[in-house]
Design a protein around this motif. Structure first.
Motif, PDB file in Angstrom:
ATOM      1  N   ALA A 117      12.285 -14.198   4.992  1.00 50.58           N
ATOM      2  CA  ALA A 117      11.238 -14.926   4.266  1.00 50.58           C
ATOM      3  C   ALA A 117       9.870 -14.306   4.524  1.00 50.58           C
ATOM      4  N   THR A 118       9.605 -13.965   5.772  1.00 49.22           N
ATOM      5  CA  THR A 118       8.316 -13.368   6.124  1.00 49.22           C
ATOM      6  C   THR A 118       8.121 -12.037   5.406  1.00 49.22           C
ATOM      7  N   THR A 119       9.146 -11.210   5.409  1.00 48.70           N
ATOM      8  CA  THR A 119       9.050  -9.894   4.777  1.00 48.70           C
ATOM      9  C   THR A 119       8.799 -10.010   3.282  1.00 48.70           C
ATOM     10  N   LEU A 120       9.562 -10.862   2.594  1.00 42.45           N
ATOM     11  CA  LEU A 120       9.366 -10.979   1.155  1.00 42.45           C
ATOM     12  C   LEU A 120       8.026 -11.613   0.813  1.00 42.45           C
ATOM     13  N   CYS A 121       7.576 -12.576   1.617  1.00 44.78           N
ATOM     14  CA  CYS A 121       6.246 -13.159   1.384  1.00 44.78           C
ATOM     15  C   CYS A 121       5.151 -12.118   1.605  1.00 44.78           C
ATOM     16  N   LEU A 122       5.311 -11.284   2.626  1.00 44.55           N
ATOM     17  CA  LEU A 122       4.327 -10.220   2.860  1.00 44.55           C
ATOM     18  C   LEU A 122       4.336  -9.193   1.736  1.00 44.55           C
ATOM     19  N   LEU A 123       5.511  -8.909   1.190  1.00 47.66           N
ATOM     20  CA  LEU A 123       5.571  -7.992   0.044  1.00 47.66           C
ATOM     21  C   LEU A 123       4.829  -8.574  -1.152  1.00 47.66           C
ATOM     22  N   VAL A 124       4.979  -9.870  -1.376  1.00 52.59           N
ATOM     23  CA  VAL A 124       4.215 -10.515  -2.450  1.00 52.59           C
ATOM     24  C   VAL A 124       2.725 -10.377  -2.168  1.00 52.59           C
ATOM     25  N   TRP A 125       2.350 -10.586  -0.912  1.00 52.03           N
ATOM     26  CA  TRP A 125       0.936 -10.449  -0.549  1.00 52.03           C
ATOM     27  C   TRP A 125       0.436  -9.043  -0.884  1.00 52.03           C
ATOM     28  N   LEU A 126       1.216  -8.045  -0.490  1.00 51.46           N
ATOM     29  CA  LEU A 126       0.785  -6.660  -0.710  1.00 51.46           C
ATOM     30  C   LEU A 126       0.754  -6.294  -2.191  1.00 51.46           C
ATOM     31  N   MET A 127       1.682  -6.817  -2.964  1.00 52.76           N
ATOM     32  CA  MET A 127       1.779  -6.422  -4.374  1.00 52.76           C
ATOM     33  C   MET A 127       0.930  -7.283  -5.302  1.00 52.76           C
ATOM     34  N   ARG A 128       0.734  -8.567  -4.965  1.00 56.12           N
ATOM     35  CA  ARG A 128       0.069  -9.461  -5.903  1.00 56.12           C
ATOM     36  C   ARG A 128      -1.249 -10.042  -5.412  1.00 56.12           C
ATOM     37  N   PHE A 129      -1.356 -10.283  -4.109  1.00 53.55           N
ATOM     38  CA  PHE A 129      -2.501 -11.028  -3.616  1.00 53.55           C
ATOM     39  C   PHE A 129      -3.640 -10.147  -3.142  1.00 53.55           C
ATOM     40  N   ARG A 130      -3.364  -8.916  -2.815  1.00 50.54           N
ATOM     41  CA  ARG A 130      -4.446  -8.058  -2.323  1.00 50.54           C
ATOM     42  C   ARG A 130      -5.395  -7.751  -3.462  1.00 50.54           C
ATOM     43  N   SER A 131      -6.633  -7.963  -3.214  1.00 49.68           N
ATOM     44  CA  SER A 131      -7.652  -7.620  -4.211  1.00 49.68           C
ATOM     45  C   SER A 131      -8.928  -7.277  -3.453  1.00 49.68           C
ATOM     46  N   ARG A 132      -9.885  -6.806  -4.160  1.00 45.13           N
ATOM     47  CA  ARG A 132     -11.138  -6.437  -3.505  1.00 45.13           C
ATOM     48  C   ARG A 132     -11.783  -7.645  -2.819  1.00 45.13           C
ATOM     49  N   SER A 133     -11.571  -8.831  -3.372  1.00 44.60           N
ATOM     50  CA  SER A 133     -12.173 -10.021  -2.752  1.00 44.60           C
ATOM     51  C   SER A 133     -11.482 -10.387  -1.444  1.00 44.60           C
ATOM     52  N   ASP A 134     -10.277  -9.867  -1.230  1.00 45.27           N
ATOM     53  CA  ASP A 134      -9.548 -10.141   0.009  1.00 45.27           C
ATOM     54  C   ASP A 134      -9.918  -9.168   1.113  1.00 45.27           C
ATOM     55  N   VAL A 135     -10.607  -8.094   0.776  1.00 46.04           N
ATOM     56  CA  VAL A 135     -10.936  -7.078   1.772  1.00 46.04           C
ATOM     57  C   VAL A 135     -12.283  -7.429   2.382  1.00 46.04           C
ATOM     58  N   PRO A 136     -12.352  -7.503   3.722  1.00 48.04           N
ATOM     59  CA  PRO A 136     -13.651  -7.837   4.332  1.00 48.04           C
ATOM     60  C   PRO A 136     -14.667  -6.739   4.069  1.00 48.04           C
TER      61      PRO A 136
END
Length: 156
Positions: free
Chosen positions: A130-149
């Motif tokens: 579950a952790t791995t697939l959720c992290l893959l979603v994070w990397l593929m869908r949730f990362r955006s410029r607004s998420d980068v400090p």
């Protein structure tokens, strides 16, 4: 919004029976794999069968985690959040925790079934899926410029 998660949990319940114990799955998986890959020696098949089953845990519970992630995103989406990132992180953590609870209940249930064994190792494997697939979603869908400090100034 919760229907896919409910269906995923029902699939886990159906799979957590004596019918899908290692002894029973070997009976239909081995002919299938031997038809595709050729004959296996018994010792080799036992090892491969073990890894097939553990891969099923990882991928299956990874999928359960994704259905929980979707449900939590929709459920928490109507609330006021400090940021999009905090909403996504909380949803992801709740999805992983929900999956861990289901995995724990499943393994506990299996301790009462003949031909099945409940083991904490499988709960860890399921939660890692579950952790791995959720992290893959994070990397593929949730990362955006607004998420980068923002970058730290050089003179800081």
């Amino acid at each position: 919004m919760w229907a896919p998660a409910l269906i995923a949990v029902l699939v886990i319940c159906a799979e957590s029976t004596e019918t899908l114990s290692a002894e029973n799955t070997s009976g239909w998986l081995r002919p299938l794999f031997e038809h595709i890959f050729g004959r296996f020696q018994d010792a080799n098949w036992d090892i491969l069968h073990h890894y097939i089953r553990k891969s099923g845990h990882f991928v299956g519970y990874g999928t359960v985690g994704l259905t929980f992630l979707r449900a939590w995103l929709y459920t928490l989406g109507g609330q006021a959040w400090a940021s999009v990132r905090s909403w996504r992180v909380r949803s992801m953590l709740l999805a992983i925790a929900s999956t861990a609870v289901i995995a724990s209940c499943d393994e506990f249930h299996q301790t009462f079934l003949p031909g099945r064994t409940g083991t904490p190792v499988d709960v860890v494997l399921d939660t890692c899926g579950a952790t791995t697939l959720c992290l893959l979603v994070w990397l593929m869908r949730f990362r955006s410029r607004s998420d980068v400090p923002p970058p730290v100034p050089a003179d800081a």
